[in-house]
Design a protein around this motif. Structure first.
Motif, mmCIF file in Angstrom:
data_model
loop_
_atom_site.group_PDB
_atom_site.id
_atom_site.type_symbol
_atom_site.label_atom_id
_atom_site.label_comp_id
_atom_site.label_asym_id
_atom_site.label_seq_id
_atom_site.Cartn_x
_atom_site.Cartn_y
_atom_site.Cartn_z
ATOM 1 N N LYS A 67 17.450 98.939 36.211
ATOM 2 C CA LYS A 67 18.284 100.152 36.259
ATOM 3 C C LYS A 67 19.561 99.900 37.070
ATOM 4 O O LYS A 67 20.655 100.293 36.658
ATOM 5 C CB LYS A 67 17.475 101.298 36.888
ATOM 6 N N PHE A 109 22.032 97.566 35.108
ATOM 7 C CA PHE A 109 22.641 98.296 33.980
ATOM 8 C C PHE A 109 23.629 99.357 34.484
ATOM 9 O O PHE A 109 24.717 99.510 33.940
ATOM 10 C CB PHE A 109 21.562 98.957 33.124
ATOM 11 N N ALA A 110 23.229 100.086 35.536
ATOM 12 C CA ALA A 110 24.101 101.146 36.072
ATOM 13 C C ALA A 110 25.400 100.554 36.612
ATOM 14 O O ALA A 110 26.485 101.110 36.405
ATOM 15 C CB ALA A 110 23.367 101.921 37.163
ATOM 16 N N ALA A 145 27.661 99.707 33.797
ATOM 17 C CA ALA A 145 28.171 100.867 33.057
ATOM 18 C C ALA A 145 29.102 101.734 33.898
ATOM 19 O O ALA A 145 29.599 102.773 33.438
ATOM 20 C CB ALA A 145 26.996 101.713 32.561
ATOM 21 N N LYS A 165 27.453 99.797 27.955
ATOM 22 C CA LYS A 165 27.140 101.175 27.567
ATOM 23 C C LYS A 165 25.623 101.300 27.564
ATOM 24 O O LYS A 165 24.929 100.463 26.953
ATOM 25 C CB LYS A 165 27.691 101.474 26.167
ATOM 26 N N LEU A 166 25.077 102.297 28.254
ATOM 27 C CA LEU A 166 23.626 102.490 28.289
ATOM 28 C C LEU A 166 23.146 103.025 26.944
ATOM 29 O O LEU A 166 23.751 103.941 26.381
ATOM 30 C CB LEU A 166 23.239 103.446 29.421
ATOM 31 N N ARG A 209 18.416 106.920 27.647
ATOM 32 C CA ARG A 209 18.604 107.914 28.714
ATOM 33 C C ARG A 209 17.481 107.720 29.710
ATOM 34 O O ARG A 209 16.338 108.065 29.443
ATOM 35 C CB ARG A 209 18.566 109.322 28.125
ATOM 36 N N ARG A 264 14.402 100.000 28.843
ATOM 37 C CA ARG A 264 15.828 100.309 29.031
ATOM 38 C C ARG A 264 16.656 99.393 28.135
ATOM 39 O O ARG A 264 16.331 98.209 27.981
ATOM 40 C CB ARG A 264 16.264 100.121 30.486
ATOM 41 N N ALA A 299 20.910 98.336 26.837
ATOM 42 C CA ALA A 299 22.353 98.432 27.101
ATOM 43 C C ALA A 299 23.105 97.563 26.099
ATOM 44 O O ALA A 299 22.545 96.625 25.524
ATOM 45 C CB ALA A 299 22.674 97.987 28.530
#
Length: 333
Positions: free
Chosen positions: A270, A273-274, A277, A297-298, A301, A323, A325
């Motif tokens: 997480k 990826f965050a 993004a 881009k994720l 959700r 998850r 991306a």
């Protein structure tokens, strides 16, 4: 923890084993990666080959894609090699840990790839083979190495680590609230006789825990075994290097899907990826320059969970978190 459902314990032939493989969240993983892999010449990396269930599905669904698959377990490579043999030179299998991805791609002359899949945790082959010592449900030598040719075993960790280090491992990697109590019992017992088998450790944990702690969360040894496995295989350290490396290896438009099985792994994925993004510009700029724009881009959700139906078919899917991306621009580093 645990990836493909696999109950061919006797190793009795390829066919029987293959019919029982149920890769976790397979359809959703394929759908997430599909837009990047439907182009001719696409390369997809399965960073955790295991028994080859996800890899076989990727090669079948995307007939023009080439697969590179990594695993640190030589026995897994042998078995999945048989399974993927019909695909010929579309599949390249490599004995490597997944943080070695940049080196593997460099050796193969593949600067960028279109898809990456991680299915973390222990493969079911390892859980089901008694002599590996991963499972707390059966007595076995306390080994837990995914690559049995290198590194220290779980028994060595239990018998030689200082008490404070063992407490840290159980607390951080196993999220075990009773770490001090368990480690006190381990230290007391190892002075009498070194640990060698899993049954003795399971019994010690049962005896060490207060009654209230035994009533929740399944087998009371689960968290300790998870912690030992993560320590023995350096899983989180490896993952900290591997996820950013995989993102970096993606071509623009490429996609990554990651299946985690406990909160520590999921949190790490997480965060990477965050960060990818996020806009990294200093606050207050009227226009955000290209170099500060998000690289990812994720595609999910939060973390997606397996369906109730899937968990009913494969109990090892229950803790899975997915998850995804997409790489949307080149880095400006």
């Amino acid at each position: 923890m645990g990836r493909e459902a696999h109950s061919n314990r006797g190793g009795g032939g390829r066919q029987e084993g293959q019919t029982r493989h149920v890769p976790v969240m397979l359809q959703r993983c394929l759908d997430l990666l599909a837009p990047a892999l439907e182009r001719p010449g696409a390369v997809v990396v399965d960073c955790t080959l295991g028994l080859g269930g996800h890899s076989e599905a990727l090669l079948t669904r995307f007939p023009e894609a080439r697969l590179v698959a990594l695993d640190r377990d030589k026995e897994a490579l042998r078995l999945s090699g048989e399974r993927l043999d019909p695909f010929g030179d579309r599949a390249t299998l490599v004995h490597a840990v997944y943080d070695e991805l940049p080196d593997v791609l460099d050796r193969l002359g593949l600067p960028r790839v279109q898809g990456v899949l991680f299915d973390l945790g222990v493969s079911s082959m390892q859980l089901d083979e008694a002599d590996r010592g991963f499972a707390y449900a059966q007595d076995a030598p306390l080994d837990m190495r995914m690559d049995q040719t290198t590194g220290v075993s779980a028994a060595e960790v239990l018998n030689t680590y200082p008490p404070g280090e063992l407490v840290r491992i159980l607390r951080v990697y196993g999220e075990e609230k009773q770490a001090k109590r368990i480690v006190s019992a381990i230290v007391r017992e190892r002075e009498k006789e070194p640990f060698s088998n899993s049954a003795r450790l399971v019994e010690l944990i049962r005896d060490a825990l207060p009654q209230a702690a035994k009533r929740t969360g399944g087998n009371p040894a689960k968290r300790t075994f998870q912690a030992l496995r993560i320590e023995v295989n350096g899983e989180l350290t490896v993952l900290e290097r591997a996820i950013p490396a995989a993102v970096k290896a993606l071509a623009v438009g490429g996609r990554i899907a990651v299946l985690s099985y406990h909160s520590l792994e999921d949190r790490l994925v997480k965060q990477v990826f965050a960060a990818g993004a996020a806009i990294t510009a200093p606050p207050g700029l009227p226009v955000v320059p290209e170099r500060y724009q998000p690289r990812l881009k994720l595609l999910t959700r939060g973390a997606e969970l397996p369906t109730e139906e899937e968990v009913a078919q494969n109990r090892r899917a229950a803790p899975a978190r997915l998850r995804g991306a997409q790489r949307i621009r080149e880095s400006m580093e």
